[in-house]
Enzyme design. Structure first.
Site, short mmCIF file in Angstrom:
data_model
loop_
_atom_site.label_atom_id
_atom_site.label_comp_id
_atom_site.label_asym_id
_atom_site.label_seq_id
_atom_site.Cartn_x
_atom_site.Cartn_y
_atom_site.Cartn_z
N LYS A 254 108.55 29.91 8.86
CA LYS A 254 107.50 29.54 9.83
C LYS A 254 107.85 28.24 10.54
CE LYS A 254 103.95 27.07 8.89
NZ LYS A 254 103.54 25.68 9.20
N ASN A 255 108.26 27.24 9.77
CA ASN A 255 108.50 25.93 10.41
C ASN A 255 109.72 25.95 11.33
OD1 ASN A 255 106.26 24.80 9.29
ND2 ASN A 255 107.33 23.69 7.66
N CYS B 57 95.00 15.46 10.42
CA CYS B 57 94.79 16.76 9.79
C CYS B 57 94.41 16.55 8.35
CB CYS B 57 96.02 17.63 9.93
SG CYS B 57 97.25 17.27 8.71
N ARG C 233 98.52 11.59 10.81
CA ARG C 233 99.80 12.16 11.24
C ARG C 233 100.25 11.50 12.54
NH1 ARG C 233 100.35 18.41 9.33
NH2 ARG C 233 102.50 17.96 9.80
N ILE D 80 102.62 10.02 15.59
CA ILE D 80 103.84 10.52 16.22
C ILE D 80 104.61 9.36 16.87
CG2 ILE D 80 103.16 12.95 16.52
CD1 ILE D 80 102.60 12.28 19.47
N ASP D 81 104.43 8.17 16.29
CA ASP D 81 105.08 6.98 16.85
C ASP D 81 106.61 7.11 16.87
OD1 ASP D 81 104.52 6.87 13.99
OD2 ASP D 81 105.58 4.97 13.99
#
Ligand code: UD1
Length: 418
Positions: A22-23, A116, A121, A123-124
């Site tokens: 999936k990932n 989440c 989470r 995203i830096d």
């Protein structure tokens, strides 16, 4: 509302075949945007995350022609839209659109994904990478915009070996001018799979799977190729741990043993047996598991995505075990559900203590996330009595035909509509 009902107490027996990862799939689908042409992807898992990514691609103007449930032809010649993609707000992996569309068109705007269930989470690291390549990033009103005239290769050191940042920077730099080096890159198998896909389409990426990845920018990706997605090592690990928790004897088919070394080591440590033969693993357990301590780590360490499934094994082990979760802040919500089934787990922050019990007892429980859901299914099959699992949408994000696969291994499991 749908529920899974399990009448437990079964030792799993038989064979199970592993689906595509999936990932890897939800990174390779956006990676197709870098091609101005047509390619075919095989071995896609039939799970809702993949369907959701396909819907996003269609909004962008990508033409998808399904050859079968697991094979799609992707035509990315006519991208019509790269902004106001609000759908991305609810679907975290859509951040891969940033790297892919920056690379392809130099301009993208997506809804910023929120936190989440697993904790914050950020995203830096993704943003730091794009900026180092020369992109301008603007964060406002819940949107992230990335623009650039040309991206230029450079060396980017990641403070943490983030899977998402490694893939996103790789996507952005494939068509950049010059050479990009990602230092302290993540090494997960699906990073190698994305690099292999891009190389098949004409990219020049070396070192994926090590902590230094070198990307020599190319002018164009050619398409006209077929690529088959790697088997899902988390799904394989889920079935291996299910065999251990239920004192079963199963053969896991279509897996890559090398990707499962840390799991095999823990299975053996708790007293399980593993025999590998090509792309098959026989996993069996004759007695109650022994205690073990586990620390989740980036690959090749023990995967955080198998932590909850391992937690079920340790909740049934003889003695007291400890799990330290080093990747996510909030990944022990499943322990409250297991405690409803008679487990004795105390969790605080990023660690949990498992005082092993003789058996679990069926109860109504709810999946808090994808892997927690898989863990509850394993617990339900191992437990005495009936377990009812709700919040199946989490499980459906990443496991294909999970009830059928467990049913074929002898579990008494069904999905009902309430
Ligand atoms: C991927 C997997 C997820 C798995 C995780 C760790 C996908 C779609 N998801 O998630 O199933 O649990 O790897 O193996 O492949 N971080 C930052 N800044 C960033 C990015 C990450 O601080 O810019 C932190 C995160 O908060 C987290 C850690 O790094 O604590 C790991 O994140 P990352 O490796 O990026 O995980 P994902 O790619 O989101």
């Amino acid at each position: 509302m749908e529920k899974i009902i399990i009448n437990g107490g079964t030792s799993l027996k038989g064979e199970v075949s592993i689906s595509g990862a999936k990932n890897a799939a939800i990174a390779i689908l956006p990676a197709t945007l870098l091609i101005d042409g047509i390619c075919t992807i095989e071995n896609l898992p039939d799970v809702s995350d993949v369907k959701q990514f396909c819907s996003i691609l269609e909004i962008l103007g990508v033409k998808l022609t399904w050859k079968s449930k697991h094979e799609v032809e992707v035509d990315t010649r006519n991208i019509v839209k790269t902004s106001e993609l609000d759908i991305t707000r609810t679907f975290r992996a859509s951040y891969y659109l940033l790297g892919a569309l920056l690379g392809r068109c130099g301009n993208v705007q997506v809804g910023l994904p929120g936190g989440c269930k697993l904790g914050a989470r950020p995203i830096d690291l993704h943003i730091k990478g794009f900026e180092a390549l020369g992109a301008n990033i603007d964060l406002s009103q819940g949107n992230i915009s990335a623009t650039c005239k040309r991206l230029t290769g450079t060396t980017i050191y990641l403070d943490f070996a983030s899977v998402g940042a490694t893939i996103n920077i790789m996507l952005a730099s494939v068509l950049a001018d010059g050479t990009t080096i990602i230092d302290n890159a993540a090494k997960e198998p699906h990073i190698v799979d994305v690099a292999n896909f891009l190389n098949t389409m004409g990219a020049d990426i070396r070192g994926a799977g090590t902590d230094v990845i070198k990307i020599n920018g190319v002018k164009k990706l050619h398409g006209d190729c077929t690529y088959s997605i790697v088997p899902d090592q988390i799904e394989a690990g889920t079935f291996m741990l299910a065999a251990i928790a239920t004192k079963g004897d199963i053969v896991v088919k279509n897996c890559i043993t090398k990707h499962l070394e840390s799991v095999i080591a823990k299975v053996v440590e708790v007293g399980g047996n593993v025999d590998s033969n090509g792309d098959k693993l026989r996993v069996w357990m004759k007695k109650r598991p022994s205690k073990a301590n586990v620390k989740t780590l980036p690959y090749p360490g023990f995967p955080t995505d198998l932590q909850a499934q391992m937690g079920v094994v340790l909740s049934l082990a003889e003695g007291t075990s400890i799990i330290n979760e080093s990747i996510w802040d909030s990944r022990f919500q499943y322990t409250e559900e297991l405690n409803k089934m008679g487990a004795k787990i105390t969790s605080q922050g990023k660690s949990a203590i498992f005082e092993g019990v003789n058996h679990l007892i069926g109860a109504p429980v709810a999946a808090s996330d994808l892997r927690a859901g898989a863990a509850l299914i394993i617990a339900g099959i191992a437990a005495k009595g009936c377990t009812e699992i709700s919040n199946l949408e989490h499980i459906d994000r990443g496991y294909e035909n999970i009830e059928e696969k467990f049913r074929n291994l002898g579990a008494n499991i069904k999905r009902v509509q309430e």
